[in-house]
Design a protein around this motif. Sequence first.
Motif, PDB file in Angstrom:
ATOM      1  N   GLY A 190      76.156  28.663  73.345  1.00 22.80           N
ATOM      2  CA  GLY A 190      75.071  29.690  73.795  1.00 22.80           C
ATOM      3  C   GLY A 190      73.508  29.096  73.586  1.00 22.80           C
ATOM      4  O   GLY A 190      73.346  28.481  73.714  1.00 22.80           O
ATOM      5  N   ALA A 191      73.362  30.457  73.367  1.00 20.81           N
ATOM      6  CA  ALA A 191      71.436  30.059  73.102  1.00 20.81           C
ATOM      7  C   ALA A 191      71.314  29.353  71.715  1.00 20.81           C
ATOM      8  O   ALA A 191      70.337  28.659  71.399  1.00 20.81           O
ATOM      9  CB  ALA A 191      70.786  31.269  72.839  1.00 20.81           C
ATOM     10  N   SER A 192      72.824  29.175  70.763  1.00 16.50           N
ATOM     11  CA  SER A 192      72.752  28.475  69.537  1.00 16.50           C
ATOM     12  C   SER A 192      72.235  27.159  69.894  1.00 16.50           C
ATOM     13  O   SER A 192      72.350  26.548  68.950  1.00 16.50           O
ATOM     14  CB  SER A 192      73.936  28.592  68.651  1.00 16.50           C
ATOM     15  OG  SER A 192      73.316  30.122  68.322  1.00 16.50           O
TER      16      SER A 192
ATOM     17  N   LYS B 110      74.725  28.720  65.267  1.00 12.40           N
ATOM     18  CA  LYS B 110      73.221  28.672  64.957  1.00 12.40           C
ATOM     19  C   LYS B 110      72.614  27.909  63.568  1.00 12.40           C
ATOM     20  O   LYS B 110      73.405  28.111  62.381  1.00 12.40           O
ATOM     21  CB  LYS B 110      72.596  30.194  64.634  1.00 12.40           C
ATOM     22  CG  LYS B 110      71.379  30.091  64.879  1.00 12.40           C
ATOM     23  CD  LYS B 110      70.563  31.130  64.954  1.00 12.40           C
ATOM     24  CE  LYS B 110      68.885  31.480  64.429  1.00 12.40           C
ATOM     25  NZ  LYS B 110      68.302  30.744  65.094  1.00 12.40           N
ATOM     26  N   ASP B 111      72.001  27.255  64.295  1.00 19.47           N
ATOM     27  CA  ASP B 111      71.157  25.853  63.038  1.00 19.47           C
ATOM     28  C   ASP B 111      72.913  24.915  62.453  1.00 19.47           C
ATOM     29  O   ASP B 111      72.639  24.457  61.313  1.00 19.47           O
ATOM     30  CB  ASP B 111      71.069  27.105  61.693  1.00 19.47           C
ATOM     31  CG  ASP B 111      69.880  27.765  61.721  1.00 19.47           C
ATOM     32  OD1 ASP B 111      69.292  26.961  63.395  1.00 19.47           O
ATOM     33  OD2 ASP B 111      69.655  28.375  61.493  1.00 19.47           O
TER      34      ASP B 111
ATOM     35  N   TRP C 233      79.803  20.414  73.497  1.00 18.92           N
ATOM     36  CA  TRP C 233      81.172  21.051  73.400  1.00 18.92           C
ATOM     37  C   TRP C 233      80.531  22.320  72.644  1.00 18.92           C
ATOM     38  O   TRP C 233      80.909  23.201  72.907  1.00 18.92           O
ATOM     39  CB  TRP C 233      82.226  20.717  72.186  1.00 18.92           C
ATOM     40  CG  TRP C 233      83.412  21.832  71.830  1.00 18.92           C
ATOM     41  CD1 TRP C 233      84.747  21.843  72.612  1.00 18.92           C
ATOM     42  CD2 TRP C 233      82.996  22.331  71.077  1.00 18.92           C
ATOM     43  NE1 TRP C 233      84.448  23.058  72.221  1.00 18.92           N
ATOM     44  CE2 TRP C 233      84.065  23.367  71.021  1.00 18.92           C
ATOM     45  CE3 TRP C 233      82.019  22.970  69.937  1.00 18.92           C
ATOM     46  CZ2 TRP C 233      84.336  24.725  70.170  1.00 18.92           C
ATOM     47  CZ3 TRP C 233      82.103  24.012  69.196  1.00 18.92           C
ATOM     48  CH2 TRP C 233      83.316  25.032  68.809  1.00 18.92           C
ATOM     49  N   ALA C 234      79.741  21.623  71.236  1.00 23.71           N
ATOM     50  CA  ALA C 234      78.912  22.698  71.009  1.00 23.71           C
ATOM     51  C   ALA C 234      77.623  23.865  71.967  1.00 23.71           C
ATOM     52  O   ALA C 234      78.072  25.284  72.216  1.00 23.71           O
ATOM     53  CB  ALA C 234      77.788  21.901  70.554  1.00 23.71           C
ATOM     54  N   ILE C 235      76.986  22.551  73.359  1.00 23.37           N
ATOM     55  CA  ILE C 235      76.878  23.257  74.219  1.00 23.37           C
ATOM     56  C   ILE C 235      77.581  23.918  75.034  1.00 23.37           C
ATOM     57  O   ILE C 235      76.513  25.349  75.758  1.00 23.37           O
ATOM     58  CB  ILE C 235      76.141  22.578  75.230  1.00 23.37           C
ATOM     59  CG1 ILE C 235      74.529  21.154  74.378  1.00 23.37           C
ATOM     60  CG2 ILE C 235      75.639  23.011  76.178  1.00 23.37           C
ATOM     61  CD1 ILE C 235      74.584  20.549  75.093  1.00 23.37           C
TER      62      ILE C 235
ATOM     63  N   ASP D  13      81.629  36.587  68.727  1.00 25.90           N
ATOM     64  CA  ASP D  13      80.920  36.101  67.443  1.00 25.90           C
ATOM     65  C   ASP D  13      80.658  34.475  67.160  1.00 25.90           C
ATOM     66  O   ASP D  13      80.291  33.984  66.236  1.00 25.90           O
ATOM     67  CB  ASP D  13      82.199  36.482  66.378  1.00 25.90           C
ATOM     68  CG  ASP D  13      82.548  37.673  66.606  1.00 25.90           C
ATOM     69  OD1 ASP D  13      81.546  38.590  66.734  1.00 25.90           O
ATOM     70  OD2 ASP D  13      84.065  38.035  66.205  1.00 25.90           O
ATOM     71  N   LEU D  14      80.846  33.497  67.727  1.00 28.03           N
ATOM     72  CA  LEU D  14      81.092  32.033  67.930  1.00 28.03           C
ATOM     73  C   LEU D  14      79.970  31.570  67.901  1.00 28.03           C
ATOM     74  O   LEU D  14      79.150  30.607  67.346  1.00 28.03           O
ATOM     75  CB  LEU D  14      82.148  31.248  69.023  1.00 28.03           C
ATOM     76  CG  LEU D  14      82.073  29.772  68.619  1.00 28.03           C
ATOM     77  CD1 LEU D  14      82.394  29.353  67.484  1.00 28.03           C
ATOM     78  CD2 LEU D  14      82.533  29.430  69.520  1.00 28.03           C
TER      79      LEU D  14
END
Length: 308
Positions: free
Chosen positions: A298-300, A24-25, A292-294, A18-19
């Motif tokens: 994922g694709a987001s 995304k954005d 951390w976000a990377i 779900d994360l």
Amino acid sequence: MALLNFRKREEASPRNGDLEPFLKDYSIEVMPRTAEKVEDFRALLPEGTRVYIAHIEGTPIEDMVATAKRLSADGYNVMPHFPARIIKDKATLADWIARYQGEAGVEQALLLAGGVAQPHGDFHSSMQLMETGLFDQAGFKRLHVAGHPEGNRDIDANGGDKLVMEALRWKQDFQSRTDAKMALATQFAFDADPIIAWANRLRDEGITLPIHIGIAGPAKLQTLIKFAIACGVGPSLKVLQKRAMDVTKLLLPYEPNEVLGKLAAHKAANPDFNIETVHFFPLGGIKSNATWAIENGGASAVPAAKSG
């Protein structure tokens, strides 16, 4: 020898399906002095990321505009802060808007009262900035305003939320009087439950402004506690205090896996939940937050330099 294990990074939570869509954005906040430390934003942030530029008292407008120009040239959607209490008058506001537009192509703004106790001039609230009509005259496409999931003692000194809620109702009404899209960008918090309760309360009271939820990025625990106290974070501060009492976690960097995992799961189970996206406060550094976000998004969260 076992103490050496405390220096390892805390293991990431099991991959949360779900994360990725929840991130995304996502947006992130910088300051001119922190942006200077980043060699290449495109190696860290996804294409088109909204980057807020915090305007701290004493920062020259020239530094703000230069940072906006750099980020805009890199392909990012720049959203500078307009803190009402450090803007002298309407002429100064008009000048700032013109500079941002003319030099950096800015068409988004975060309007807030600002962290100074005494106004420097004519303005003391974000509502007064909106009432000037200057942002609509300039054709700004987005106007974001502050949200406070755990209250704000600068506004409601008694610890309640009467004045905060009155301001939100005014901003909700203003949404029908502006061509700009509006949203709430909130103070950071560390516990999902108060955030969920607050978002649901706004919905129940007819406040439909989309919520961009403030989340503190990875950082040392001591750093987070310092910022949380300074910024008036309320009930969720207990999450950090509890962590500080656990010697196995005291030396580890905090990461927002738990709070974001729970919010993402709630959003997946309740698609009409009014949190639209995540806004990061990179209190431990822009690079560590983006990394951390990377690793979790994922694709987001694919950086612009690696996309396509």
